[in-house]
Design an enzyme around this catalytic site. Structure first.
Site, mmCIF file in Angstrom:
data_model
loop_
_atom_site.group_PDB
_atom_site.id
_atom_site.type_symbol
_atom_site.label_atom_id
_atom_site.label_comp_id
_atom_site.label_asym_id
_atom_site.label_seq_id
_atom_site.Cartn_x
_atom_site.Cartn_y
_atom_site.Cartn_z
ATOM 1 N N ARG A 177 41.748 12.925 -30.988
ATOM 2 C CA ARG A 177 40.939 11.850 -30.401
ATOM 3 C C ARG A 177 39.478 12.265 -30.244
ATOM 4 O O ARG A 177 38.811 11.925 -29.263
ATOM 5 C CB ARG A 177 41.516 11.406 -29.052
ATOM 6 C CG ARG A 177 42.929 10.891 -29.115
ATOM 7 C CD ARG A 177 43.057 9.648 -29.995
ATOM 8 N NE ARG A 177 44.451 9.215 -30.079
ATOM 9 C CZ ARG A 177 45.300 9.613 -31.018
ATOM 10 N NH1 ARG A 177 44.883 10.433 -31.971
ATOM 11 N NH2 ARG A 177 46.529 9.189 -31.034
ATOM 12 N N SER B 286 46.162 2.697 -24.785
ATOM 13 C CA SER B 286 46.370 3.952 -24.056
ATOM 14 C C SER B 286 45.086 4.350 -23.339
ATOM 15 O O SER B 286 44.052 4.536 -23.974
ATOM 16 C CB SER B 286 46.793 5.057 -25.032
ATOM 17 O OG SER B 286 48.004 4.722 -25.664
ATOM 18 N N GLU C 174 40.641 8.121 -22.269
ATOM 19 C CA GLU C 174 40.410 7.894 -23.698
ATOM 20 C C GLU C 174 39.273 6.907 -23.976
ATOM 21 O O GLU C 174 38.429 7.175 -24.824
ATOM 22 C CB GLU C 174 41.710 7.418 -24.352
ATOM 23 C CG GLU C 174 41.666 7.459 -25.860
ATOM 24 C CD GLU C 174 43.046 7.272 -26.484
ATOM 25 O OE1 GLU C 174 43.146 6.479 -27.427
ATOM 26 O OE2 GLU C 174 43.999 7.924 -26.029
#
Length: 338
Positions: A163, A236, A332
């Site tokens: 990520r 998420s 995130e």
């Protein structure tokens, strides 16, 4: 091009927060992107690039120029069993996945239903069910706002990590115009994650086809993730933390059902949703924001809330996870502007 002042961004973020851009523009070509940067420099305005709005936390007021690339062209080149697909940054990611699956090209079928645009995909190095963008990445073209020039990036130059990428590390410097993916004309599907193996086992399918994997991923994701059009969310909200093998074994002594996946470097990636669920956050609501009742990894916005309220809830969750497991969760979605 049309530069619009005081432009409402609520429809451009899946969390549905109210936000207003000082100026807004949607360039439709690389030349228009360069012109937008020049326009902003002449007016001494900062530039903020907005993709699909599915991984951002918008501030109520965004000063400067919000640039939303609207390049949507797709082309391809066949090279033996490989196919190089060149995609404009404004293209919807899920529709690209559908488009490739319809042609029998494998590589990104397990990343179906990930919201957002193609241009934002390398920034986050998006991924799902064992596949990440870096696994199919070939190159991209971006405008370097510091050097005032166009540059091409190979996979190695992107610094891809979980990520993460160079574009996330050097926030705001590069404006991605197009991405080239290297897919395969020979199907080689990946269904190693429990959620998918369980889904296909229930259907009695041992070796799913490319289309079946695409449909299965869509079914599994829809069953556990809310539709942003019905309940505002950013998917998420926390990254799956990566911890040492010793730390993982220590937690297993007290929590034998802990979900973890071994990493190549010997560490273990732990399911953040499992951690949050065990701390009893699933279904919790705090005014206009809360935790989704079917998936603890997803924070939701019920309406009339703010970014600060959601961040306050996220902070409370992070504190409880650290207290219970000694693990620090990382958010995130990115603050916008950063």
């Amino acid at each position: 091009m049309k530069y619009i002042s005081d432009y409402a961004l609520s429809e451009y973020n899946t969390l549905g927060f109210r936000s207003v851009a000082q100026f807004f523009v949607e360039p439709q070509s690389p030349e228009e992107i360069a012109a937008c940067i020049q326009w902003a420099k002449e007016k001494q305005l900062s530039v903020h690039v907005l993709g699909g709005g599915s991984n951002v936390l918008l501030a109520p007021q965004v000063n400067g120029l919000v640039l939303k690339p609207a390049l949507n062209d797709i082309s391809f080149e066949l090279k033996g069993d490989d196919v190089l697909v060149t995609v404009g940054a404004g293209t919807d990611w899920h529709e690209l996945v559908r488009w490739t699956v319809e042609r029998g090209w494998s590589g990104i079928e397990s990343m179906a239903l990930i919201p957002g645009s193609v241009g934002a995909a390398p920034v986050q190095n998006i991924g799902a069910y064992g596949t990440e963008l870096k696994d199919v990445f070939y190159r991209l073209t971006a405008f370097d706002t510091q050097q005032n020039s166009w540059v091409s990036f190979t996979k190695e130059a992107c610094n891809f990590a979980y990520r993460d990428s160079r574009f996330k590390q050097e926030k705001g410097r590069f404006i991605i115009a197009e991405v080239v993916l290297k897919l395969s004309r020979t199907a080689s599907v990946n269904v190693k994650y429990d959620a998918l193996t369980g889904y296909f086992s229930g259907l009695g399918i041992d070796k799913p086809s490319l289309v079946q994997v695409f449909d299965g991923v869509c079914a599994v994701r829809r069953a556990k993730l809310p539709d942003p059009n019905e309940l505002a969310n950013a998917g998420s909200f926390f990254k799956n933390p990566v911890i040492s093998a010793d730390h993982y074994r220590q937690i297993l002594e007290h929590w034998p059902t802990l979900v973890g996946y071994p990493e190549p470097d010997g560490r273990v990636k732990v399911a953040a949703g499992w951690l949050i669920d065990k701390c009893q956050w699933k279904g919790y609501r705090q005014g206009p924001v809360g935790v989704y009742e079917k998936q603890a990894l997803v924070l939701v916005h019920y309406g009339d809330g703010t970014r600060d309220q959601l961040l306050a809830l996220a902070s409370d969750i992070k504190e409880s996870i650290h207290s219970a497991f000694g693990i620090d969760l990382e958010i995130e979605p990115q603050l916008f502007p950063r």
